[in-house]
Design a protein around this motif. Structure first.
Motif, mmCIF file in Angstrom:
data_model
loop_
_atom_site.group_PDB
_atom_site.id
_atom_site.type_symbol
_atom_site.label_atom_id
_atom_site.label_comp_id
_atom_site.label_asym_id
_atom_site.label_seq_id
_atom_site.Cartn_x
_atom_site.Cartn_y
_atom_site.Cartn_z
ATOM 1 N N GLY A 79 44.269 48.677 31.331
ATOM 2 C CA GLY A 79 44.209 50.054 30.853
ATOM 3 C C GLY A 79 42.889 50.724 31.216
ATOM 4 N N VAL A 80 42.887 52.038 31.205
ATOM 5 C CA VAL A 80 41.727 52.810 31.644
ATOM 6 C C VAL A 80 40.497 52.541 30.765
ATOM 7 N N VAL A 81 40.674 52.576 29.441
ATOM 8 C CA VAL A 81 39.536 52.439 28.525
ATOM 9 C C VAL A 81 38.869 51.072 28.693
ATOM 10 N N TYR A 82 39.680 50.012 28.750
ATOM 11 C CA TYR A 82 39.094 48.675 28.857
ATOM 12 C C TYR A 82 38.498 48.456 30.243
ATOM 13 N N PHE A 83 39.089 49.071 31.258
ATOM 14 C CA PHE A 83 38.498 49.004 32.600
ATOM 15 C C PHE A 83 37.106 49.621 32.600
ATOM 16 N N LEU A 84 36.969 50.804 32.009
ATOM 17 C CA LEU A 84 35.669 51.469 31.944
ATOM 18 C C LEU A 84 34.686 50.652 31.109
ATOM 19 N N LEU A 85 35.190 50.015 30.056
ATOM 20 C CA LEU A 85 34.341 49.139 29.244
ATOM 21 C C LEU A 85 33.798 47.998 30.094
ATOM 22 N N ILE A 86 34.668 47.355 30.856
ATOM 23 C CA ILE A 86 34.236 46.253 31.724
ATOM 24 C C ILE A 86 33.225 46.743 32.748
ATOM 25 N N TYR A 87 33.506 47.891 33.371
ATOM 26 C CA TYR A 87 32.635 48.398 34.428
ATOM 27 C C TYR A 87 31.229 48.693 33.896
ATOM 28 N N PHE A 88 31.154 49.465 32.838
ATOM 29 C CA PHE A 88 29.834 49.921 32.374
ATOM 30 C C PHE A 88 29.098 48.859 31.556
ATOM 31 N N VAL A 89 29.813 48.041 30.808
ATOM 32 C CA VAL A 89 29.148 46.948 30.098
ATOM 33 C C VAL A 89 28.597 45.934 31.097
ATOM 34 N N SER A 90 29.363 45.652 32.161
ATOM 35 C CA SER A 90 28.884 44.729 33.192
ATOM 36 C C SER A 90 27.630 45.278 33.865
ATOM 37 N N ALA A 110 14.615 47.365 41.533
ATOM 38 C CA ALA A 110 15.928 47.013 42.084
ATOM 39 C C ALA A 110 16.917 48.133 41.791
ATOM 40 N N VAL A 111 17.963 48.207 42.595
ATOM 41 C CA VAL A 111 19.041 49.172 42.380
ATOM 42 C C VAL A 111 20.365 48.531 42.780
ATOM 43 N N GLY A 112 21.461 49.190 42.421
ATOM 44 C CA GLY A 112 22.772 48.757 42.872
ATOM 45 C C GLY A 112 23.812 48.728 41.770
ATOM 46 N N ALA A 113 25.060 49.003 42.159
ATOM 47 C CA ALA A 113 26.187 48.943 41.227
ATOM 48 C C ALA A 113 26.804 47.556 41.181
ATOM 49 N N SER A 114 26.129 46.588 41.797
ATOM 50 C CA SER A 114 26.741 45.272 41.968
ATOM 51 C C SER A 114 27.038 44.556 40.660
ATOM 52 N N GLY A 115 26.261 44.819 39.607
ATOM 53 C CA GLY A 115 26.577 44.212 38.322
ATOM 54 C C GLY A 115 27.941 44.653 37.832
ATOM 55 N N ALA A 116 28.194 45.955 37.895
ATOM 56 C CA ALA A 116 29.501 46.497 37.507
ATOM 57 C C ALA A 116 30.605 45.971 38.414
ATOM 58 N N ILE A 117 30.324 45.914 39.716
ATOM 59 C CA ILE A 117 31.323 45.459 40.687
ATOM 60 C C ILE A 117 31.673 43.997 40.455
ATOM 61 N N MET A 118 30.658 43.174 40.177
ATOM 62 C CA MET A 118 30.935 41.763 39.921
ATOM 63 C C MET A 118 31.729 41.582 38.641
ATOM 64 N N GLY A 119 31.487 42.432 37.657
ATOM 65 C CA GLY A 119 32.284 42.364 36.440
ATOM 66 C C GLY A 119 33.745 42.647 36.711
ATOM 67 N N VAL A 120 34.010 43.677 37.508
ATOM 68 C CA VAL A 120 35.387 44.018 37.893
ATOM 69 C C VAL A 120 36.008 42.894 38.714
ATOM 70 N N LEU A 121 35.232 42.352 39.651
ATOM 71 C CA LEU A 121 35.742 41.292 40.524
ATOM 72 C C LEU A 121 36.097 40.043 39.735
ATOM 73 N N TYR A 122 35.187 39.599 38.884
ATOM 74 C CA TYR A 122 35.433 38.373 38.111
ATOM 75 C C TYR A 122 36.600 38.552 37.138
ATOM 76 N N ALA A 123 36.681 39.710 36.500
ATOM 77 C CA ALA A 123 37.783 39.960 35.571
ATOM 78 C C ALA A 123 39.121 39.967 36.309
ATOM 79 N N SER A 124 39.152 40.600 37.482
ATOM 80 C CA SER A 124 40.388 40.685 38.263
ATOM 81 C C SER A 124 40.858 39.304 38.712
ATOM 82 N N ILE A 125 39.914 38.482 39.154
ATOM 83 C CA ILE A 125 40.263 37.156 39.662
ATOM 84 C C ILE A 125 40.810 36.270 38.556
ATOM 85 N N MET A 126 40.258 36.382 37.354
ATOM 86 C CA MET A 126 40.778 35.577 36.253
ATOM 87 C C MET A 126 42.212 35.952 35.928
ATOM 88 N N ILE A 127 42.562 37.222 36.092
ATOM 89 C CA ILE A 127 43.933 37.648 35.836
ATOM 90 C C ILE A 127 44.871 37.168 36.938
#
Length: 215
Positions: A79-90, A110-127
């Motif tokens: 869902g959208v809300v939990y996706f945004l939670l994962i993205y921004f909390v990560s 340092a800079v980069g969105a990689s923390g958020a991206i890795m959160g999305v990636l790891y969550a997706s792979i577990m599913i």
């Protein structure tokens, strides 16, 4: 036309605009990057804003392509809300871990969105552990192998500390994404125990190296 949701497209557009602004205006870049001295002095906004800046366009493209491949899948799953939670909390957890690791290192940036991206990636792979991703988006490999190799590279990048990319945020983002998806779907622990163990390897390696003072 790209098959991409408005939410993911908006994140990509905002990140692209902020990155463009930062790459063309050093004062803007410095004002919003993760600078350990500035954060320590009270500029806490950098913990969040650094996640929208990138060191160059290749850094940006790599992160946004990964978001493109996995963002909609995760959003459709949680869902959208939990996706945004994962993205921004990560993103936030990644940079908070960076702060914890480098709070005594004067001049660290340092800079980069990689923390958020890795959160999305790891969550997706577990599913869905069977998803495939291409090295350079060409050579297909299992996505969980890509994630583990990427985090191992992040550990190496943390040891080198010569590119201004927030590698420690990758680790923190992965931890956050993994934790949040297991909180929502705890049955995944029983379904994929071996996968969970494999994906924890770089995180455990980081912990051991940090405890031994090798980072």
């Amino acid at each position: 036309m790209l098959d991409i949701s408005p939410i993911v497209l908006l994140i990509m557009a905002v990140t692209g605009f902020v990155t463009y602004k930062g790459l063309n205006d050093y004062s803007f870049f410095y004002k919003y990057c993760f600078d350990i001295d500035a954060v320590r002095a009270g500029e806490k906004h950098r913990i969040f804003t650094a996640g929208f800046l990138h060191v160059d366009w290749m850094h940006f493209i790599f992160n946004m392509m990964t978001l493109y491949f996995f963002g909609d899948y995760l959003m459709n799953s949680v869902g959208v809300v939990y996706f945004l939670l994962i993205y921004f909390v990560s993103m936030l957890i990644g940079n908070l871990i960076t702060y914890q690791m480098y709070h005594n290192k004067t001049g660290y940036r340092a800079v980069g969105a990689s923390g958020a991206i890795m959160g999305v990636l790891y969550a997706s792979i577990m599913i869905n552990p069977n998803m495939m991703l291409g090295i350079f988006f060409i050579i297909p490999i299992p996505s969980y192998l890509f994630a583990v190799l990427y985090l191992l590279y992040s550990v190496y990048g943390m040891k080198q500390q010569n590119d201004n990319i927030g590698h420690s945020a990758h680790i923190g983002g992965a931890v956050a994404g993994l934790t949040l998806i297991l909180v929502k779907y705890p049955v995944l622990i029983e379904m994929h125990p071996l996968l969970l163990g494999v994906m924890l390897i770089p995180i455990l390696l980081l912990f051991v190296l940090f405890k031994k003072g090798k980072l």
